[in-house]
Write a protein that holds these residues in place. Sequence first.
Motif, short mmCIF file in Angstrom:
data_model
loop_
_atom_site.label_atom_id
_atom_site.label_comp_id
_atom_site.label_asym_id
_atom_site.label_seq_id
_atom_site.Cartn_x
_atom_site.Cartn_y
_atom_site.Cartn_z
N ASP A 19 0.81 -1.22 0.00
CA ASP A 19 0.00 0.00 0.00
C ASP A 19 0.85 1.28 0.00
O ASP A 19 0.37 2.35 0.34
CB ASP A 19 -1.00 0.01 1.17
CG ASP A 19 -0.38 -0.39 2.48
OD1 ASP A 19 0.87 -0.35 2.57
OD2 ASP A 19 -1.13 -0.75 3.40
N SER B 3 -5.34 0.78 3.16
CA SER B 3 -4.32 -0.21 3.53
C SER B 3 -4.56 -1.46 2.69
O SER B 3 -5.70 -1.78 2.35
CB SER B 3 -4.39 -0.51 5.02
OG SER B 3 -5.59 -1.21 5.29
N ILE B 4 -3.48 -2.12 2.35
CA ILE B 4 -3.56 -3.32 1.50
C ILE B 4 -2.75 -4.45 2.15
O ILE B 4 -1.58 -4.28 2.47
CB ILE B 4 -2.99 -3.02 0.08
CG1 ILE B 4 -3.82 -1.92 -0.61
CG2 ILE B 4 -2.96 -4.28 -0.77
CD1 ILE B 4 -3.28 -1.46 -1.96
#
Lengths: 149, 263
Positions: A19, B3-4
């Motif tokens: 991210d 967010s990942i």
Amino acid sequence: MKINVTINNQKRELEAAYDEFLVDTLRRYGYLSVKKGCDTGSCGLCTVWVDEKPILSCATLSVRVNGKNITTIEGVQKEAKQFADFLVNEGAEQCGFCSPGFIMTVLAMKRELAHPTEESIVHYLTGNLCRCTGYAGQLRAVKKYLGVV
Amino acid sequence: MISIQDYALPATLEETYEVLTAKKSNTILGGCAFLRIGSKKIGVAVDLAKLNLDFINEKNDSIEIGAMTTFRKIETNPVLIKYFNGILPKAVSHIVGVQLRNSVTAGATIYSRYGFSDFITALLSLDADVVLYKGGQVSLETFLEDGAKKDILVKVIIPKTDRKAVFQTMRNSRSDYAVLNAAVSNKENDWKVVVGARPQRAKIARAASHYLAESQLTKEDIEYAAELAANELTFGSNIRGSREYREAICKVLVKRAIMEVLA
Ligand SMILES: Cc1cc2nc3c(=O)[nH]c(=O)nc-3n(C[C@H](O)[C@H](O)[C@H](O)COP(=O)(O)OP(=O)(O)OC[C@H]3O[C@@H](n4cnc5c(N)ncnc54)[C@H](O)[C@@H]3O)c2cc1C
Ligand code: FES
Ligand code: FES
């Protein structure tokens, strides 16, 4: 995740979280010319080229540039300096914070527009905001640089 | 800030759909510009980059635009400049700057059914269909009304006709979202009047469209059709403009667009 990129003609292996956005990765690796302004895709300060196209590095996930060619202003210094002289001569720079992104967009425009006009220049540069100058000097500088009368 | 947790780059639509539907938080990445300004907690970020969905294909009787096609490609594509009076390139050319348009994608925009969208308003005036991986081919109009269960928008199909179309927009400043946008098209007296950024999503003004088809298209007819559009559609208020203001602007933009189609 490891990403393999070519930055300013140099092959590099970078580490970036899934991210993390490109502006942050580039700055972390020392490419400090890449500025962060709005961080929402609106101001153009974070402009770099990916495979020769100007993009917003604040809106590009680093993992997605894996295998690509990135150019920051450090990679086109000679050309940038030539255009910067036009900016200085027109009094078109104040704090200078917007300049790296602006110059990257102008140099991309020079490559892309075969026959620039005042209208197509303004259209191309709409995504680059400047809080100081009021744009008139910048436009004069770009027109002189590109030979637009 | 999004967010990942994980990232996938599937090679087929089938695999993409499997990953996408495995968990609620798994999310497709378009150009990421809109996801970026949200705060979504994404499980697996599903990248469509390997699916070859970045295309604009001219077929015998249609033009197809792949989901991963960027707005800059739409803006500069010779086929899209040639057809429908170039309405699609014109509609997206107002969106922020070249850099953003080099990233944002057609598929994400349509799938998200944004009310403010300039692209959707223009597309809705062209009888377009959307193709979803599971949901199949549906008209854009139906898709905008009903949406879809979690799916992958694969491409848009536009009938290749000599439909003449015009886009109009009113903005407070060049790179801001539209206060209102409108598209009007005509093919052999089949008129379509579309208004978007009301700020709700784009809609066809049916009464106005029918009226134009049956009228003599005099100055008064055009004004009346614009009036009908403003009356039959609903408008709302937000920071860009009040309901009343949008209603007034609607009449002006629709009238201008009709006149330009007739010009
Ligand atoms: C600063 C800014 C200003 C803007 N101004 C305007 C404007 O003036 N006018 C206008 O019309 N638009 C405007 N937009 C919106 C822009 O044009 C795009 O519509 C928007 O960014 C979405 O495109 P994206 O590729 O960035 O999508 P993303 O952010 O990547 O995705 C958006 C959503 O779509 C989903 N998605 C993506 N691709 C698919 C697919 N193929 N199938 C199913 N789901 C998918 C994602 O999971 C996500 O939920 C603006 C955007 C920004 C960031
Ligand atoms: S910091 Fe990227 S557009 Fe403003
Ligand atoms: S010179 Fe200060 S923001 Fe542009």
